[in-house]
Scaffold this motif. Structure first.
Motif, short mmCIF file in Angstrom:
data_model
loop_
_atom_site.label_atom_id
_atom_site.label_comp_id
_atom_site.label_asym_id
_atom_site.label_seq_id
_atom_site.Cartn_x
_atom_site.Cartn_y
_atom_site.Cartn_z
N THR A 16 19.97 47.10 -7.14
CA THR A 16 19.72 45.75 -7.62
C THR A 16 19.50 44.85 -6.41
O THR A 16 20.10 45.06 -5.36
N THR A 17 18.69 43.86 -6.55
CA THR A 17 18.52 42.87 -5.49
C THR A 17 19.72 41.94 -5.50
O THR A 17 20.12 41.44 -6.55
N PHE A 18 20.31 41.72 -4.35
CA PHE A 18 21.47 40.84 -4.23
C PHE A 18 21.07 39.54 -3.57
O PHE A 18 20.21 39.52 -2.70
N ASP A 19 21.73 38.44 -3.97
CA ASP A 19 21.46 37.18 -3.29
C ASP A 19 22.15 37.14 -1.93
O ASP A 19 21.65 36.56 -0.98
N ARG A 20 23.32 37.79 -1.83
CA ARG A 20 24.05 37.88 -0.57
C ARG A 20 24.93 39.12 -0.58
O ARG A 20 25.36 39.57 -1.64
N ILE A 21 25.21 39.63 0.59
CA ILE A 21 26.15 40.73 0.75
C ILE A 21 27.30 40.22 1.60
O ILE A 21 27.08 39.73 2.72
N GLU A 44 38.43 34.82 5.78
CA GLU A 44 37.17 35.49 5.41
C GLU A 44 37.11 35.71 3.90
O GLU A 44 36.07 35.51 3.27
N THR A 45 38.23 36.11 3.30
CA THR A 45 38.28 36.32 1.85
C THR A 45 38.06 35.01 1.12
O THR A 45 37.35 34.97 0.10
N SER A 46 38.65 33.94 1.60
CA SER A 46 38.48 32.62 0.99
C SER A 46 37.00 32.22 0.95
O SER A 46 36.50 31.72 -0.06
N ARG A 50 34.66 31.55 -2.46
CA ARG A 50 33.93 30.29 -2.69
C ARG A 50 32.43 30.50 -2.86
O ARG A 50 31.78 29.76 -3.60
N GLU A 51 31.85 31.50 -2.18
CA GLU A 51 30.40 31.61 -2.12
C GLU A 51 29.78 32.74 -2.93
O GLU A 51 28.58 32.72 -3.17
#
Length: 180
Positions: A16-21, A44-46, A50-51
């Protein structure tokens, strides 16, 4: 539009195409900025929480290892639950918390997998196969890894006794989680 690619050692790969990894892998600190390994891990987890979107791929490795077992389990559980129920993205989540696997085993949104191995009980040896296998791992092989790493056998033997006692004293405790 920029493209990103890599070699896939397979006959075929459909993705699948992802918007972000997003990845949270490895352990490091930022002592000069007053940040422990655990603080860096949670920062980093936070950012990921959020994103990330439903179109994101999230890879989290050993979340919660930098604190007590109970706090680490609780943080890992809550992050995994949030990713599955609120964000609803594709995620790869590795953990040594066996009870975390138990919490999600009946949930159809989860597929439990582990890295395959061959264990020779008689020789007390384990061979890691580096093959993704269905189901949760039946036990930890930390003492075998300690031996492979060259930790003196006297220490490994003592650690096995301590681990067995710890497991017995915590075996009857259950984790009650509000499934909201």
């Amino acid at each position: 539009m920029a493209q990103l690619g890599c070699y896939v050692p397979a006959r075929r790969c459909h993705m699948t195409t992802f918007d972000r990894i997003f990845t949270r892998i490895g352990a490091n600190d930022n002592i000069m900025a007053g940040q422990s390994t655990f603080m860096v891990e949670l920062s980093e987890t936070s950012k990921i929480m959020r994103e990330a979107t439903p179109r994101s791929l999230v890879i989290l490795d050993e979340l919660g290892r930098g604190t007590s077992t109970y706090d680490g389990f609780a943080i890992a559980y809550s992050v995994l639950h949030h990713l599955a129920t609120k964000v609803r993205c594709l995620a790869l989540f590795s953990t040594h918390y066996a009870s975390l696997s138990t919490e999600f085993e009946a949930n159809p949104l989860f597929a439990l997998m582990h890295m395959g191995f061959f264990h020779d009980e008689e020789k007390r040896e384990v061979t890691f196969l580096y093959k993704l296998t269905k189901g949760s791992c039946p036990k930890s092989y930390g003492m075998n890894v300690a031996s492979l790493a060259g930790v003196p056998q006297e220490i490994v033997d003592r650690a096995e006794i301590v681990a067995g006692n710890f497991e017995k004293s915590h075996h009857n405790r259950t984790v009650v989680v509000n499934k909201r």
